[in-house]
Enzyme design. Structure first.
Site, short mmCIF file in Angstrom:
data_model
loop_
_atom_site.label_atom_id
_atom_site.label_comp_id
_atom_site.label_asym_id
_atom_site.label_seq_id
_atom_site.Cartn_x
_atom_site.Cartn_y
_atom_site.Cartn_z
N LYS A 174 0.86 -1.19 0.00
CA LYS A 174 0.00 0.00 0.00
C LYS A 174 0.90 1.24 0.00
CE LYS A 174 -1.92 3.46 2.44
NZ LYS A 174 -1.68 4.32 1.33
N GLY A 234 6.98 6.01 7.97
CA GLY A 234 6.10 7.18 7.94
C GLY A 234 6.23 7.95 9.24
N VAL A 238 1.44 7.80 13.16
CA VAL A 238 0.83 6.60 12.57
C VAL A 238 1.60 5.35 13.02
CG1 VAL A 238 0.24 5.43 10.41
CG2 VAL A 238 -0.06 7.90 10.60
N GLY A 239 2.92 5.49 13.17
CA GLY A 239 3.73 4.35 13.62
C GLY A 239 3.28 3.82 14.98
N GLU A 256 9.90 2.60 10.80
CA GLU A 256 10.92 3.64 10.54
C GLU A 256 10.19 4.97 10.54
OE1 GLU A 256 14.02 3.17 10.51
OE2 GLU A 256 14.05 0.99 10.35
N CYS A 290 13.63 12.06 5.75
CA CYS A 290 13.64 11.68 7.17
C CYS A 290 15.00 11.96 7.77
CB CYS A 290 13.27 10.21 7.33
SG CYS A 290 14.23 9.17 6.24
N GLU A 392 9.76 17.66 14.31
CA GLU A 392 10.04 17.46 12.89
C GLU A 392 9.17 18.42 12.08
OE1 GLU A 392 8.66 13.80 10.88
OE2 GLU A 392 10.71 13.58 10.17
P1 NAD Z 1 2.35 9.18 7.14
O1 NAD Z 1 2.58 8.51 8.45
O2 NAD Z 1 1.29 10.20 7.07
O3 NAD Z 1 1.98 8.09 6.03
C1 NAD Z 1 2.83 7.00 5.74
C2 NAD Z 1 1.99 5.88 5.14
O4 NAD Z 1 1.08 5.40 6.13
C3 NAD Z 1 1.12 6.31 3.95
O5 NAD Z 1 1.09 5.27 2.99
C4 NAD Z 1 -0.25 6.49 4.58
O6 NAD Z 1 -1.30 6.32 3.68
C5 NAD Z 1 -0.24 5.37 5.61
N1 NAD Z 1 -1.19 5.55 6.73
C6 NAD Z 1 -1.69 6.71 7.20
N2 NAD Z 1 -2.55 6.45 8.22
C7 NAD Z 1 -2.56 5.11 8.39
C8 NAD Z 1 -3.24 4.24 9.31
N3 NAD Z 1 -4.08 4.70 10.21
N4 NAD Z 1 -3.00 2.91 9.21
C9 NAD Z 1 -2.14 2.41 8.30
N5 NAD Z 1 -1.49 3.20 7.40
C10 NAD Z 1 -1.69 4.54 7.45
O7 NAD Z 1 3.76 9.77 6.67
P2 NAD Z 1 4.11 10.60 5.35
O8 NAD Z 1 3.60 11.98 5.50
O9 NAD Z 1 3.74 9.83 4.14
O10 NAD Z 1 5.71 10.61 5.42
C11 NAD Z 1 6.43 11.53 6.18
C12 NAD Z 1 6.94 10.91 7.46
O11 NAD Z 1 7.69 9.73 7.16
C13 NAD Z 1 7.89 11.80 8.21
O12 NAD Z 1 7.58 11.76 9.58
C14 NAD Z 1 9.26 11.17 7.96
O13 NAD Z 1 10.22 11.41 8.95
C15 NAD Z 1 8.90 9.73 7.89
N6 NAD Z 1 9.93 8.98 7.18
C16 NAD Z 1 10.76 8.19 7.92
C17 NAD Z 1 11.78 7.47 7.30
C18 NAD Z 1 12.70 6.58 8.09
O14 NAD Z 1 13.35 5.74 7.49
N7 NAD Z 1 12.80 6.72 9.39
C19 NAD Z 1 11.94 7.57 5.91
C20 NAD Z 1 11.08 8.40 5.19
C21 NAD Z 1 10.06 9.09 5.84
#
Ligand code: NAD
Length: 502
Positions: A174, A234, A238-239, A256, A290, A392
């Site tokens: 997804k 992400g 959400v994590g 991550e 990130c 962040e």
């Molecule tokens: P996000 O958490 O909004 O979304 C990430 C993914 O999760 C998307 O596919 C989204 O549709 C999905 N999602 C959202 N809500 C969900 C739920 N309730 N259940 C399951 N899936 C859900 O993050 P984003 O805005 O896409 O990305 C930015 C974030 O990602 C920043 O915080 C960044 O630091 C982080 N990031 C971390 C790394 C790392 O390796 N540590 C790498 C890249 C990005």
């Protein structure tokens, strides 16, 4: 153009019949890239069922052959690299040199995974009994739910999907709503490679793609009892949710998450090198990595000189559409991401002491008005307690702090809830090694920017950046496999460990 999901080897529309638009963030009104399915629970369940069925056969395909699929994936990606990068810049905004790098990371990960098909080493150990042998080896787990963000639309999915497949798992992917086209291309390539390598033995359902919202598709993947593992990159918000549900359901979960990375510059450092690094780290990918350099910690002796030079360089950065020549910084990925950046700038301006020395507003000159551009922004005189020093922002905003010595610099660097990447510029070998020891982060660069991971090294962070797993390199293979211990007794007797031996 309408795009589709891939479920059980067939490209098809979502059960909802609904779509969402994907648009170019540098040219929002005039460049519609495509319409992508808004999938439902029924689509997710169908994909998971297909993946569960495919697992029965895929786990039996010899690992070197599974690796061969990844070799072909890498070859196709090499051929299509320029086109993939162009389209990625179009859908998420970062400049073409960076989207080529993002694609190259996927290629390197494919070739690494291909070779791992011939390694996937286990261990053996001596038995404590006579005429008995002990072995241990990796076995696949089952169905993996892969949930990814938009900032590395190719590299991050490949970090997860390739090792998952080589280990013998099947996948329901997804992708982020903002970057569905790159995901579509990747899955097309994987499916094509499967058909080339497996021929008449092609197994439908090994890789499935379900587009849609996190709140629907992501949540349904979490809720589905047949999903054995979830790999998520992400936001920390959400994590946490994924960890809660995954914990309850006893799913294996890799997270991550966010970062608030810092670069320290000591007074003995090569200043020009440190300047190049902070420009690249803070404003590359419009600060939406990130591992972006969100804080700069300057030794007091070089602070003023460094800021003067930095300001000169930042003012020369050219904003624009990333597929055009000479552009240094693309747009924010979306209108709402730009609003978040603007809100943080207002938070910074409300701090009594912090001084904004450049930027601080949306960029709307000429063609920039067509996209979600924001001027590279720097705050000086930031102190560790300020929100712009702790949270962040995920945009082109750099917070500069001052330190008196190495210990204070490291203390400031460690003063956030995150711990992904970090950097120190110094020519003092003792300071460099002390920093390596004392910095709380999963990645530390000496005399390098906070960004620029290599595909064969462990990638991930400590503290609120994750839950202890790593992507990349050999370490990720531990996440996608279980250990099986095997005892072979060739004594012809029923020997009992612990009881017979001691
Ligand atoms: P996000 O958490 O909004 O979304 C990430 C993914 O999760 C998307 O596919 C989204 O549709 C999905 N999602 C959202 N809500 C969900 C739920 N309730 N259940 C399951 N899936 C859900 O993050 P984003 O805005 O896409 O990305 C930015 C974030 O990602 C920043 O915080 C960044 O630091 C982080 N990031 C971390 C790394 C790392 O390796 N540590 C790498 C890249 C990005």
């Amino acid at each position: 153009m309408e795009f589709q999901n891939l479920i059980n080897g067939v490209w098809k529309n979502s059960a909802s019949g609904k779509f969402s638009e994907n648009r170019n963030p540098a040219n929002w009104n005039d460049d519609l890239i495509g319409m992508f399915p808004l999938s439902t629970e029924a689509d997710v369940n169908e994909a998971v069922d297909a993946a569960k069925e495919a697992f029965k056969k895929w786990r039996l395909v010899p690992a070197p052959k599974r690796g061969d699929v990844l070799k072909v994936v890498g070859d196709i990606m090499v051929e299509r690299k320029d086109e993939i990068a162009f389209e990625m810049t179009r859908e998420m905004g970062k400049v073409i040199a960076e989207t080529k790098g993002d694609t190259q990371e996927g290629i390197d990960t494919a070739f690494y995974a291909a070779s791992e098909g011939r390694r996937l080493f286990g261990y053996n150990a001596p038995s404590e009994l006579y005429n008995k042998m002990n072995l241990s080896f990796r076995i696949p787990i089952g169905v993996g739910g892969i949930i990814t963000p938009w900032n590395f639309p190719m590299a991050i999915p490949t970090w997860k999907i390739f090792p998952a497949l080589v280990c013998g798992n099947t996948v329901v992917f997804k992708p982020a709503e903002l970057t569905p086209k790159t995901a579509n291309t990747l899955v097309h390539i994987i499916d094509e490679a499967m058909r080339i390598v497996l021929g008449k033995d092609y197994i439908p359902g090994v890789i499935n793609l379900v587009h849609g919202k996190g709140s629907v598709v992501g949540e349904c993947l979490l809720a589905n009892k047949n999903v054995d593992l979830i790999s998520f990159t992400g936001s920390t918000l959400v994590g946490r949710r994924i960890n809660e549900v995954g914990g309850r359901e006893l799913k294996r979960v890799s997270l991550e998450l966010g970062g608030k990375n810092a670069q320290i510059v000591m007074d003995d450092a090569n200043m020009d090198l440190a300047l190049d690094a902070v420009l690249w780290g803070a404003f590359g990918t419009t600060g939406q990595r990130c591992t972006a350099t969100s804080r700069l910690i300057l030794h007091k002796n070089i602070h003023d000189k460094f800021i003067e030079k930095l300001l000169e360089r930042v003012k020369k950065l050219k904003l624009g559409y990333g597929n055009e020549k000479g552009v240094d910084v693309g747009p924010c990925v979306s209108e709402s991401q730009r609003e978040t950046v603007d809100e943080y700038v207002k938070i910074g301006l409300n701090e009594d002491k912090a001084k904004m020395i450049t930027g601080g507003e949306k960029a709307t000159e000429g063609n920039l008005a067509k996209g979600w551009f924001y001027k590279p922004t720097i705050f000086t005189d930031v102190t560790p307690d300020m929100r712009i020093a702790k949270e962040e922002i995920f945009g082109p905003v750099l917070s500069v702090l001052k330190c008196n010595d190495l210990d204070e610099g490291v203390k400031i660097l460690n003063g956030t809830e995150y711990g992904l990447s970090s950097s120190i510029f110094t020519n003092n070998v003792n300071d460099a090694f002390r920093a390596v020891r004392d910095i709380e982060a999963g990645i530390t660069y000496i005399n390098g920017a906070t960004i620029g991971a290599e595909a064969h090294m462990p990638f991930g962070g400590v503290k609120a950046t994750g839950n202890g797993h790593r992507e990349g390199g050999w370490t990720v293979y531990d996440f996608y496999s279980e250990w099986k211990a095997v005892y072979i007794d060739y004594s012809g007797k029923l020997q009992r460990a612990q009881i017979d031996n001691y």
